[in-house]
Design a protein around this motif. Structure first.
Motif, PDB file in Angstrom:
ATOM      1  N   MET A  19      68.461  51.734 -10.837  1.00  0.00           N
ATOM      2  CA  MET A  19      67.295  52.060 -10.004  1.00  0.00           C
ATOM      3  C   MET A  19      66.324  50.886  -9.885  1.00  0.00           C
ATOM      4  N   PRO A  20      66.742  49.752  -9.371  1.00  0.00           N
ATOM      5  CA  PRO A  20      65.858  48.576  -9.301  1.00  0.00           C
ATOM      6  C   PRO A  20      64.704  48.773  -8.324  1.00  0.00           C
ATOM      7  N   HIS A  21      63.586  48.147  -8.651  1.00  0.00           N
ATOM      8  CA  HIS A  21      62.366  48.275  -7.844  1.00  0.00           C
ATOM      9  C   HIS A  21      61.568  46.980  -7.917  1.00  0.00           C
ATOM     10  N   SER A  22      60.580  46.904  -7.053  1.00  0.00           N
ATOM     11  CA  SER A  22      59.479  45.928  -7.124  1.00  0.00           C
ATOM     12  C   SER A  22      59.927  44.471  -7.249  1.00  0.00           C
ATOM     13  N   PRO A  23      60.792  43.962  -6.371  1.00  0.00           N
ATOM     14  CA  PRO A  23      61.128  42.528  -6.434  1.00  0.00           C
ATOM     15  C   PRO A  23      59.925  41.685  -6.011  1.00  0.00           C
ATOM     16  N   ARG A  24      59.682  40.597  -6.752  1.00  0.00           N
ATOM     17  CA  ARG A  24      58.553  39.729  -6.449  1.00  0.00           C
ATOM     18  C   ARG A  24      58.968  38.266  -6.644  1.00  0.00           C
ATOM     19  N   TRP A  25      58.523  37.407  -5.747  1.00  0.00           N
ATOM     20  CA  TRP A  25      58.776  35.975  -5.851  1.00  0.00           C
ATOM     21  C   TRP A  25      57.577  35.339  -6.515  1.00  0.00           C
ATOM     22  N   TYR A  26      57.809  34.672  -7.651  1.00  0.00           N
ATOM     23  CA  TYR A  26      56.695  34.076  -8.393  1.00  0.00           C
ATOM     24  C   TYR A  26      57.190  32.867  -9.165  1.00  0.00           C
ATOM     25  N   LEU A  63      62.832  34.855  -8.815  1.00  0.00           N
ATOM     26  CA  LEU A  63      62.787  36.227  -8.344  1.00  0.00           C
ATOM     27  C   LEU A  63      62.676  37.146  -9.556  1.00  0.00           C
ATOM     28  N   TRP A  64      61.594  37.884  -9.608  1.00  0.00           N
ATOM     29  CA  TRP A  64      61.357  38.847 -10.678  1.00  0.00           C
ATOM     30  C   TRP A  64      61.507  40.248 -10.105  1.00  0.00           C
ATOM     31  N   PHE A  65      62.043  41.154 -10.889  1.00  0.00           N
ATOM     32  CA  PHE A  65      62.166  42.534 -10.423  1.00  0.00           C
ATOM     33  C   PHE A  65      62.267  43.460 -11.617  1.00  0.00           C
ATOM     34  N   LEU A  66      62.126  44.754 -11.353  1.00  0.00           N
ATOM     35  CA  LEU A  66      62.162  45.756 -12.404  1.00  0.00           C
ATOM     36  C   LEU A  66      63.470  46.535 -12.353  1.00  0.00           C
ATOM     37  N   ASN A  67      64.178  46.546 -13.449  1.00  0.00           N
ATOM     38  CA  ASN A  67      65.345  47.411 -13.615  1.00  0.00           C
ATOM     39  C   ASN A  67      64.798  48.735 -14.137  1.00  0.00           C
ATOM     40  N   TRP A  76      63.226  41.865 -15.260  1.00  0.00           N
ATOM     41  CA  TRP A  76      64.258  40.835 -15.160  1.00  0.00           C
ATOM     42  C   TRP A  76      63.737  39.668 -14.339  1.00  0.00           C
ATOM     43  N   VAL A  77      64.313  38.484 -14.584  1.00  0.00           N
ATOM     44  CA  VAL A  77      64.010  37.310 -13.774  1.00  0.00           C
ATOM     45  C   VAL A  77      65.324  36.638 -13.402  1.00  0.00           C
ATOM     46  N   LEU A  78      65.423  36.222 -12.143  1.00  0.00           N
ATOM     47  CA  LEU A  78      66.629  35.592 -11.620  1.00  0.00           C
ATOM     48  C   LEU A  78      66.312  34.191 -11.138  1.00  0.00           C
ATOM     49  N   SER A  79      67.144  33.221 -11.534  1.00  0.00           N
ATOM     50  CA  SER A  79      67.027  31.857 -11.025  1.00  0.00           C
ATOM     51  C   SER A  79      67.793  31.755  -9.717  1.00  0.00           C
ATOM     52  N   PRO A  80      67.148  31.443  -8.599  1.00  0.00           N
ATOM     53  CA  PRO A  80      67.839  31.435  -7.306  1.00  0.00           C
ATOM     54  C   PRO A  80      68.893  30.336  -7.189  1.00  0.00           C
ATOM     55  N   ARG A  81      68.762  29.295  -7.986  1.00  0.00           N
ATOM     56  CA  ARG A  81      69.735  28.195  -7.896  1.00  0.00           C
ATOM     57  C   ARG A  81      71.061  28.550  -8.544  1.00  0.00           C
ATOM     58  N   THR A  82      71.001  29.249  -9.654  1.00  0.00           N
ATOM     59  CA  THR A  82      72.222  29.539 -10.407  1.00  0.00           C
ATOM     60  C   THR A  82      72.603  31.013 -10.390  1.00  0.00           C
ATOM     61  N   ASN A  83      71.685  31.866  -9.936  1.00  0.00           N
ATOM     62  CA  ASN A  83      71.852  33.317  -9.993  1.00  0.00           C
ATOM     63  C   ASN A  83      71.955  33.837 -11.425  1.00  0.00           C
ATOM     64  N   ASP A  84      71.514  33.030 -12.388  1.00  0.00           N
ATOM     65  CA  ASP A  84      71.449  33.494 -13.768  1.00  0.00           C
ATOM     66  C   ASP A  84      70.269  34.453 -13.919  1.00  0.00           C
ATOM     67  N   VAL A  85      70.477  35.499 -14.713  1.00  0.00           N
ATOM     68  CA  VAL A  85      69.425  36.482 -14.908  1.00  0.00           C
ATOM     69  C   VAL A  85      69.080  36.598 -16.386  1.00  0.00           C
ATOM     70  N   LYS A  86      67.846  37.010 -16.645  1.00  0.00           N
ATOM     71  CA  LYS A  86      67.366  37.174 -18.013  1.00  0.00           C
ATOM     72  C   LYS A  86      66.493  38.413 -18.074  1.00  0.00           C
ATOM     73  N   VAL A  87      66.694  39.208 -19.126  1.00  0.00           N
ATOM     74  CA  VAL A  87      65.814  40.348 -19.374  1.00  0.00           C
ATOM     75  C   VAL A  87      64.608  39.844 -20.157  1.00  0.00           C
ATOM     76  N   VAL A  88      63.435  39.948 -19.551  1.00  0.00           N
ATOM     77  CA  VAL A  88      62.211  39.423 -20.154  1.00  0.00           C
ATOM     78  C   VAL A  88      61.648  40.381 -21.194  1.00  0.00           C
ATOM     79  N   CYS A  89      61.695  41.680 -20.896  1.00  0.00           N
ATOM     80  CA  CYS A  89      61.162  42.666 -21.830  1.00  0.00           C
ATOM     81  C   CYS A  89      61.727  44.040 -21.512  1.00  0.00           C
TER      82      CYS A  89
END
Length: 409
Positions: A264-271, A275-279, A286-299
């Motif tokens: 149920m992803p929501h609230s994508p934001r460019w900052y 690309l940051w968004f809520l899972n 989550w945060v996504l690097s647009p160059r590599t498409n690598d993702v990280k769970v921030v909290c």
């Protein structure tokens, strides 16, 4: 720090109730009775009785920890929240001493967008544009001049119909909104209910079938860059079949799914170039690097996360309680419910580098869901007028000056 319904320190709360409902006899009577109790040191039993009466009116009670108060002091602005199931838009501010809250009634408010001194608010069937007038804000409440530093007035409203309008945004062409029922990004129109701006490649046609449950849009370089959806499906409400794992993140210009398996992803934001968004169903940022498409769970937070904005090194996140049935449906319990943490509804301030919580604001009563939140960094105390408020028709603005045209007392 708790804002009690009958605390002397909650004087601005009473100001809100009086201004928002001053033409309602029952609410006016309630305020008068409550103020009488406060001024006359009434017996505690009467306080309990009065408190019960306020509860029956669905009063919103809240609290905030010291970290949230310190952050609000440093931030120096306001937070706008949409509370759809409570039917309100809220503005949290700071008066130099404590957190303040200003509420306005809306019909199922959802998305918001800020562009300079303009504020878009999406409700059940409408998108309304408000413009801030700082000159009028000083005398918004003539009994206490100078309390407010911003006053948003309605400028235009678009009736978009029962299309499930959700998040909204400003781009280089104007206004854009997530049209969930028709599985597309759309624009308000003077000729139609909406005009289609974009749809996912996997959706074959624009029809009122909520085929993928489009949920959010991120703007980058003044255009739609990413959207979230509950599923890459092309049948009526097909996203419901695998609700907990079918969510996707879509690159809008390329019209390609770049991430699958979300809840149920929501609230994508460019900052800050990412690309940051809520899972949301997992309570995660989550945060996504647009160059590599690598993702990280921030909290990971104990609640259904919905609504995201940023200020300096902080993410401000809305947290909601699960809706009835979501934690025990046929799809099983939501991921954040499995973590044995007690969910709550409120706002979390999070350091995006450490992933540590800097402060928490909680709704204790009267609110269980936040859909969206936006920061108003140059406004400490915000007032907003809707058409049902007599004061809205006493305000007149033009390009050279602004006036309150009020009847003489």
């Amino acid at each position: 720090m708790e804002f009690s319904d009958y605390s002397i320190d909650s004087k601005y709360y009473f100001c809100y109730r009086w201004n928002d409902y001053r033409h309602s006899f029952s609410a006016r009577k309630t305020c008068q009775q409550l103020l009488y109790i406060l001024m006359s040191n009434a017996h505690p039993e009467n306080l309990v009785q009065q408190h019960s009466l306020l509860e029956n009116e669905n009063v919103i009670r809240n609290s905030s920890d010291e970290g949230f108060q310190q952050w609000m002091f440093q931030y120096g602005g306001s937070i706008a929240l949409t509370l759809p199931t409570s039917g309100k838009v809220a503005f949290l501010g700071w008066d130099g001493r404590q957190i303040t809250a200003f509420y306005r009634q809306f019909d199922y408010p959802t998305g918001m967008a800020v562009h300079g001194e303009q504020l878009l608010i999406t409700s059940r069937q409408r998108i309304t544009l408000y413009a801030n007038n700082r000159q009028l804000s000083y005398d918004y409440d003539p009994q206490t001049p100078g309390v407010y530093d911003s006053c948003y007035l309605p400028r235009a409203s678009w009736y978009v119909g029962e299309v499930y309008p959700r998040e909204t945004a400003f781009d280089k062409q104007g206004m854009l909104f997530v049209n969930t029922r028709f599985s597309c990004l759309a624009r308000p129109s003077f000729k139609y209910h909406f005009e289609t701006a974009w749809k996912p490649e996997f959706v074959s046609e624009v029809v009122p079938e909520d085929r993928c449950h489009l949920s959010g849009v991120a703007i980058a370089e003044n255009q739609a860059a990413y959207v979230t959806a509950f599923g890459a499906t092309n049948t009526q409400e097909g996203w419901k079949e695998n609700l907990l794992t079918s969510g996707v993140l879509i690159n809008v210009p390329a019209n390609q799914v770049v991430l699958r398996g979300l809840c149920m992803p929501h609230s994508p934001r460019w900052y800050k170039g990412c690309l940051w968004f809520l899972n949301s169903g997992a309570g995660e940022l989550w945060v996504l690097s647009p160059r590599t498409n690598d993702v990280k769970v921030v909290c990971s937070l104990p609640g259904y996360v919905h609504g995201l904005d940023f200020w300096n090194d902080y993410a401000i996140i809305g947290v909601s309680l699960p809706r009835n049935g979501e934690n025990n449906g046929e799809n099983g319990r939501l991921p954040f419910m499995r973590k044995n943490q007690k969910p709550f509804c409120g706002v979390v301030v999070l350091n995006i580098h450490s992933g540590q919580i800097a402060g928490i604001f909680q709704f204790l009563q009267g609110c269980s869901e936040i859909f969206d939140l936006r920061l108003l960094p140059k406004s400490r105390r915000v007032a907003l007028l809707t058409l049902d408020k007599p004061a809205c028709h006493e305000a007149v603005t033009c390009d050279q000056a602004s006036w309150w045209i009020r009847p003489k007392s």
